[in-house]
Design a protein around this motif. Structure first.
Motif, PDB file in Angstrom:
ATOM      1  N   ILE A 470       0.882  -1.153   0.000  1.00 16.12           N
ATOM      2  CA  ILE A 470       0.000   0.000   0.000  1.00 16.12           C
ATOM      3  C   ILE A 470       0.921   1.203   0.000  1.00 16.12           C
ATOM      4  N   GLU A 471       0.825   1.967  -1.073  1.00 16.91           N
ATOM      5  CA  GLU A 471       1.841   2.984  -1.302  1.00 16.91           C
ATOM      6  C   GLU A 471       2.040   3.942  -0.134  1.00 16.91           C
ATOM      7  N   GLU A 472       0.939   4.336   0.481  1.00 17.40           N
ATOM      8  CA  GLU A 472       1.037   5.427   1.449  1.00 17.40           C
ATOM      9  C   GLU A 472       1.946   5.095   2.619  1.00 17.40           C
ATOM     10  N   SER A 473       1.937   3.851   3.022  1.00 15.80           N
ATOM     11  CA  SER A 473       2.662   3.596   4.251  1.00 15.80           C
ATOM     12  C   SER A 473       3.241   2.200   4.330  1.00 15.80           C
ATOM     13  N   GLU A 474       4.519   2.176   4.602  1.00 14.81           N
ATOM     14  CA  GLU A 474       5.203   0.905   4.730  1.00 14.81           C
ATOM     15  C   GLU A 474       4.746   0.189   6.000  1.00 14.81           C
ATOM     16  N   ALA A 475       4.445   1.015   7.024  1.00 15.66           N
ATOM     17  CA  ALA A 475       4.005   0.447   8.296  1.00 15.66           C
ATOM     18  C   ALA A 475       2.711  -0.347   8.107  1.00 15.66           C
ATOM     19  N   MET A 476       1.826   0.197   7.269  1.00 16.30           N
ATOM     20  CA  MET A 476       0.563  -0.474   6.986  1.00 16.30           C
ATOM     21  C   MET A 476       0.781  -1.815   6.294  1.00 16.30           C
ATOM     22  N   ASP A 477       1.725  -1.814   5.355  1.00 18.03           N
ATOM     23  CA  ASP A 477       2.035  -3.054   4.641  1.00 18.03           C
ATOM     24  C   ASP A 477       2.411  -4.136   5.622  1.00 18.03           C
ATOM     25  N   LEU A 478       3.296  -3.715   6.521  1.00 18.43           N
ATOM     26  CA  LEU A 478       3.823  -4.662   7.479  1.00 18.43           C
ATOM     27  C   LEU A 478       2.693  -5.175   8.365  1.00 18.43           C
ATOM     28  N   GLN A 479       1.836  -4.237   8.777  1.00 24.32           N
ATOM     29  CA  GLN A 479       0.732  -4.610   9.650  1.00 24.32           C
ATOM     30  C   GLN A 479      -0.177  -5.633   8.964  1.00 24.32           C
ATOM     31  N   ASN A 480      -0.489  -5.356   7.707  1.00 30.80           N
ATOM     32  CA  ASN A 480      -1.279  -6.289   6.907  1.00 30.80           C
ATOM     33  C   ASN A 480      -0.698  -7.682   6.911  1.00 30.80           C
ATOM     34  N   ALA A 481       0.585  -7.717   6.623  1.00 31.02           N
ATOM     35  CA  ALA A 481       1.271  -9.001   6.502  1.00 31.02           C
ATOM     36  C   ALA A 481       1.320  -9.702   7.857  1.00 31.02           C
ATOM     37  N   MET A 482       1.588  -8.915   8.913  1.00 35.99           N
ATOM     38  CA  MET A 482       1.653  -9.486  10.259  1.00 35.99           C
ATOM     39  C   MET A 482       0.329 -10.116  10.649  1.00 35.99           C
ATOM     40  N   GLU A 483      -0.761  -9.377  10.374  1.00 34.46           N
ATOM     41  CA  GLU A 483      -2.079  -9.889  10.733  1.00 34.46           C
ATOM     42  C   GLU A 483      -2.362 -11.207  10.039  1.00 34.46           C
ATOM     43  N   TYR A 485      -0.176 -13.232   8.830  1.00 32.42           N
ATOM     44  CA  TYR A 485       0.779 -14.201   9.356  1.00 32.42           C
ATOM     45  C   TYR A 485       0.247 -14.818  10.657  1.00 32.42           C
ATOM     46  N   ASP A 486      -0.249 -13.933  11.546  1.00 35.68           N
ATOM     47  CA  ASP A 486      -0.824 -14.415  12.807  1.00 35.68           C
ATOM     48  C   ASP A 486      -2.026 -15.316  12.549  1.00 35.68           C
ATOM     49  N   GLU A 487      -2.888 -14.841  11.664  1.00 36.10           N
ATOM     50  CA  GLU A 487      -4.103 -15.609  11.370  1.00 36.10           C
ATOM     51  C   GLU A 487      -3.747 -17.005  10.873  1.00 36.10           C
ATOM     52  N   LEU A 488      -2.801 -17.065   9.954  1.00 35.12           N
ATOM     53  CA  LEU A 488      -2.438 -18.359   9.380  1.00 35.12           C
ATOM     54  C   LEU A 488      -1.743 -19.252  10.401  1.00 35.12           C
ATOM     55  N   ILE A 498       4.443 -21.410   9.311  1.00 32.17           N
ATOM     56  CA  ILE A 498       4.374 -20.309   8.359  1.00 32.17           C
ATOM     57  C   ILE A 498       5.569 -19.378   8.593  1.00 32.17           C
ATOM     58  N   ALA A 499       6.100 -18.796   7.521  1.00 31.03           N
ATOM     59  CA  ALA A 499       7.189 -17.828   7.661  1.00 31.03           C
ATOM     60  C   ALA A 499       6.746 -16.471   7.136  1.00 31.03           C
ATOM     61  N   LEU A 500       7.458 -15.452   7.574  1.00 31.81           N
ATOM     62  CA  LEU A 500       7.132 -14.092   7.151  1.00 31.81           C
ATOM     63  C   LEU A 500       8.372 -13.428   6.545  1.00 31.81           C
ATOM     64  N   LEU A 501       8.159 -12.771   5.415  1.00 36.26           N
ATOM     65  CA  LEU A 501       9.248 -12.047   4.745  1.00 36.26           C
ATOM     66  C   LEU A 501       8.742 -10.640   4.481  1.00 36.26           C
ATOM     67  N   HIS A 502       9.462  -9.632   4.962  1.00 35.19           N
ATOM     68  CA  HIS A 502       8.969  -8.274   4.722  1.00 35.19           C
ATOM     69  C   HIS A 502      10.090  -7.288   4.411  1.00 35.19           C
ATOM     70  N   GLY A 503       9.677  -6.117   3.938  1.00 30.47           N
ATOM     71  CA  GLY A 503      10.613  -5.118   3.430  1.00 30.47           C
ATOM     72  C   GLY A 503      11.580  -4.550   4.455  1.00 30.47           C
ATOM     73  N   LYS A 504      11.235  -4.667   5.726  1.00 31.72           N
ATOM     74  CA  LYS A 504      12.104  -4.103   6.757  1.00 31.72           C
ATOM     75  C   LYS A 504      13.293  -5.010   7.073  1.00 31.72           C
ATOM     76  N   ALA A 524       4.258 -22.333   4.282  1.00 32.78           N
ATOM     77  CA  ALA A 524       3.905 -21.156   3.491  1.00 32.78           C
ATOM     78  C   ALA A 524       4.775 -19.984   3.866  1.00 32.78           C
ATOM     79  N   LEU A 525       4.941 -19.099   2.900  1.00 38.31           N
ATOM     80  CA  LEU A 525       5.712 -17.894   3.114  1.00 38.31           C
ATOM     81  C   LEU A 525       4.814 -16.696   2.846  1.00 38.31           C
ATOM     82  N   VAL A 526       4.558 -15.917   3.909  1.00 37.23           N
ATOM     83  CA  VAL A 526       3.791 -14.679   3.738  1.00 37.23           C
ATOM     84  C   VAL A 526       4.796 -13.577   3.448  1.00 37.23           C
ATOM     85  N   SER A 527       4.538 -12.805   2.396  1.00 36.16           N
ATOM     86  CA  SER A 527       5.542 -11.833   2.004  1.00 36.16           C
ATOM     87  C   SER A 527       4.925 -10.507   1.579  1.00 36.16           C
ATOM     88  N   THR A 528       5.491  -9.416   2.047  1.00 40.29           N
ATOM     89  CA  THR A 528       5.044  -8.102   1.585  1.00 40.29           C
ATOM     90  C   THR A 528       5.804  -7.720   0.348  1.00 40.29           C
TER      91      THR A 528
END
Ligand code: ADP
Ligand code: MG
Length: 675
Positions: A470-483, A485-488, A498-504, A524-528
């Motif tokens: 989501i262009e406006e905010s990197e923090a939002m992207d991460l939050q999306n992916a985290m949520e 990730y938790d759900e899965l 499950i693993a998580l891969l993100h821009g940070k 599975a790999l959740v990735s932003t």
């Protein structure tokens, strides 16, 4: 002395403020101004209602039959109504929110009104009352600081002062051949249109002018590269044949064709600067291996540079397999290796003991010296800049360069953006490869997706899940992916980690997660972030893309290409609730085809649409008049003509190209310094 490169500040009425406003429109010089063409014309010539189609913009001339009435409606909205007798028909004319119009309209007077025609209700929504000036009115892209009429006045002033130094840029011979207009005539016809046919010719001329000058720029670079002496790689064809013979598969026709193109290039003393383009999985690596092997048979070294360590490692492993029965020494040169090991390797590279160096940009560091580099290959070339390509070239005396890309660029784009390179295309997949089955589901159907995932996991397969940027905010992207990730994690528990891969994460952390995923530690790999282009995880059979409508088509296709690399049937699930038709069409194209070229063509066309000024962000250069997709034929013609001009010895000194050369140097600032 006057020059078209003079700034528009020389014109009266252009002070600092207006100059600033013009700059925002891209107008700095007189040349910019006189080629600031209208993007459309309003045809103000009066017509009869019987000859006008519904919803068309048109001018009606007639007698005002009823005095105008003014009515208020809604909040602060005003409507002026009157009847206009046009020929035999009484047309209702309505102007919205222009109350002053009422004072310009008098019963029984003859007037002309320009507006939009509603054929069913026989009414015209008035846009303006037409004066007695020209019938066809140019409309310029303007901004809030500058008015249409100001632009037009400046164009008139500019032309008055500079018209005696406006010469033909297109060589006379081509003007004749294509029945184009002379430059001054063209410019005037575009700004002050007289009739449709003339305007069309003027547009055609302007388009050819910009395509030709653009192509000249590319051809000059290309010919300079060609003239710079390359090396003739004197390979041993019988050895290459043996190598191809023993491969575990037969090359596809497309692979054979591009291999021949590359081999011919290697052999010739001219410098190779070639782009090898092929969809993911089309088999570029083996072509690269053949080219490198060819170089080795001539007693020279080769190198392959990839954008990430994990890709470099993957290449090194694949090459080791291809060369397992051959006496080929491969070195892997990446950032994180110990100094002692690195020093040793650098020495071996320098001594020529290592034949093929595979690595990251670690290869182009200063202290890396080759013994005899013949060929440099760049994988995923769009991840590297021109500068890095240049650095790689400097690692040898004049090594040939092969750049590879998995982005299926339509031929148009290839010609326009990579015109300084030769292009080889692998437009065919190895036989027997299964297509990725793609489906599109609504967000409300997430349960089904979970169900499908479970099924794949139970068979021991793995999945990629991409969450949108989501262009406006990197923090939002991460939050999306985290949520997610938790759900899965909650849903699948320990049974399917499950693993998580993100821009940070930094490069090393990312590589580690990718490596562990590849080794099968996670289901599975959740990735932003867009998953590393080109990474092979043969066991991954499922690609799930959330909010898929937020991604470009080319990107969706790239993501989908991450699966279907093994023997098993692979699936791609697009989760999206697109808001408009274009969004729906895009999802449907993904469902309908696996062909990257079809997708990239569609992508270009759709971006073009709905974008008034044709500004595209697909890497296609912007043109003022022509559209590289729609006007492809003209672009190709211009390319051929430019090629012919540049191939003439001493062309830049010839009289017939004097103005063209002048234009390229002064206006386009191409320093072509030829012969
Ligand atoms: P990419 O173009 O995406 O780099 P690769 O070179 O990684 O594609 O090839 C994808 C897979 O297809 C590899 O496993 C490769 O060995 C295999 N392959 C390549 N060419 C052929 C062929 N002609 N027939 C069968 N398999 C092939
Ligand atoms: Mg590849």
């Amino acid at each position: 002395m006057k020059s078209l490169t003079d700034t528009v500040e020389v014109l009266s009425g252009v002070g600092p403020k207006r100059f600033q406003a013009l700059n925002e429109l891209g107008i700095t010089t007189i040349e910019d101004l006189i080629t600031y063409y209208p993007f459309r014309y309003e045809d103000l010539a009066a017509k009869d209602p019987t000859e006008v189609a519904d919803q068309q913009k048109v001018t009606f001339q007639g007698i005002v039959a009823t005095a105008p009435t003014i009515a208020r409606f809604g909040r602060q909205k005003v409507r002026v109504n009157f009847r206009l007798l046009v020929g035999n028909e009484s047309v209702m004319v309505t102007f919205f929110n222009q109350p002053w119009i009422k004072n310009q309209i008098n019963a029984d007077e003859e007037i002309a009104v320009y507006g939009k025609w509603d054929a069913n209700r026989r009414s015209l929504t008035g846009l303006k009352v037409v004066g007695d000036d020209s019938d066809i009115k140019p409309v310029y892209p303007a901004n809030k600081h500058i008015r249409q009429s100001t632009i037009q006045q400046l164009v008139i002033d500019g032309l008055n002062q500079y018209q005696d130094i406006i010469y033909d840029v297109i060589p006379e011979q081509l003007i004749d051949r294509y029945r184009l207009l002379h430059r001054l005539d063209m410019i005037k016809s575009l700004h002050f249109p007289s009739n449709d046919a003339k305007t069309r010719d003027a547009r055609r001329t302007a388009m050819f002018e910009e395509f030709l000058t653009f192509q000249m720029g590319l051809q000059i670079v290309k010919s300079r590269n060609r003239d710079e002496n390359g090396i003739a790689i004197d390979y041993q064809i019988n050895l290459i044949r043996d190598f191809i013979q023993q491969l575990p598969f037969e090359l596809t026709d497309a692979q054979k064709r591009v291999t021949n193109e590359i081999l011919a290039n290697l052999k010739s003393p001219a410098h190779m600067n070639r782009l090898l383009q092929g969809d993911v999985g089309s088999g570029k690596t083996v072509v690269a291996a053949i080219a490198m092997y060819a170089t080795l048979t001539a007693g020279m070294q080769a190198t392959l540079m990839a954008p990430t360590e994990i890709l470099a490692e993957q290449h090194a492993n694949n090459l080791a397999k291809f060369f397992k029965n051959f006496d080929v020494k491969i070195g892997l040169l990446v950032g994180g290796i110990r100094k002692k090991v690195r020093d040793e390797m650098l020495q071996q590279i320098k001594d020529g003991d290592i034949d093929i160096v595979v690595g990251t940009h670690a290869i182009i560091q200063k202290d890396v010296e080759f013994n005899n580099l013949g060929l440099g290959i760049i994988d995923e070339q769009h991840r590297f800049g021109v500068h890095q390509r240049q650095l790689l070239r400097e690692k040898g005396v004049a090594p040939d360069i092969l750049a590879m890309t998995a982005t299926p660029i339509p031929r148009t784009l290839a010609i326009t953006t990579y015109g300084d390179m030769d292009v080889s295309i692998i437009d065919q997949s190895p036989a027997g490869r299964k297509k990725v089955i793609t489906s599109w589901v609504k967000k409300g159907e997430w349960d089904k997706v979970l169900e499908f995932m479970t099924r794949e996991f139970k068979q021991g397969h793995q999945a990629f899940i991409v969450t949108p940027l989501i262009e406006e905010s990197e923090a939002m992207d991460l939050q999306n992916a985290m949520e997610l990730y938790d759900e899965l994690q909650n849903f699948f528990g320990e049974q399917h980690p499950i693993a998580l891969l993100h821009g940070k994460m930094d490069g090393i952390q990312k590589d580690q997660v990718m490596t562990e995923f590849k080794e099968g530690k996670y289901a599975a790999l959740v990735s932003t972030t867009v998953i590393e282009v080109g990474v092979d995880v043969p066991n991954a059979t499922l690609m799930i893309i959330q909010d898929a409508d937020r991604f470009g088509l080319a990107q969706l296709h790239q993501l989908r290409g991450r699966v279907g690399r093994g023997q098993e049937q692979a699936y791609c699930i697009l989760v999206a609730d697109p808001k408009n038709d274009v969004g729906k069409q895009r999802m449907q194209i993904m469902v309908d085809t696996n062909d990257g070229f079809v997708i990239s063509e569609a992508d270009l066309k759709m971006r073009g649409q709905g974008d008034l000024f044709g500004k595209q962000q697909s890497g296609v250069p912007e043109f003022k008049v022509g559209d590289p997709v729609v006007d492809l034929g003209a672009l190709q013609t211009a390319q051929i003509d430019a090629g012919k001009i540049v191939s003439q010895p001493g062309w830049s000194k010839k009289m017939e190209y004097r103005n063209l050369v002048n234009y390229l140097e002064k206006i386009m600032r191409i320093n072509q310094n030829l012969d």
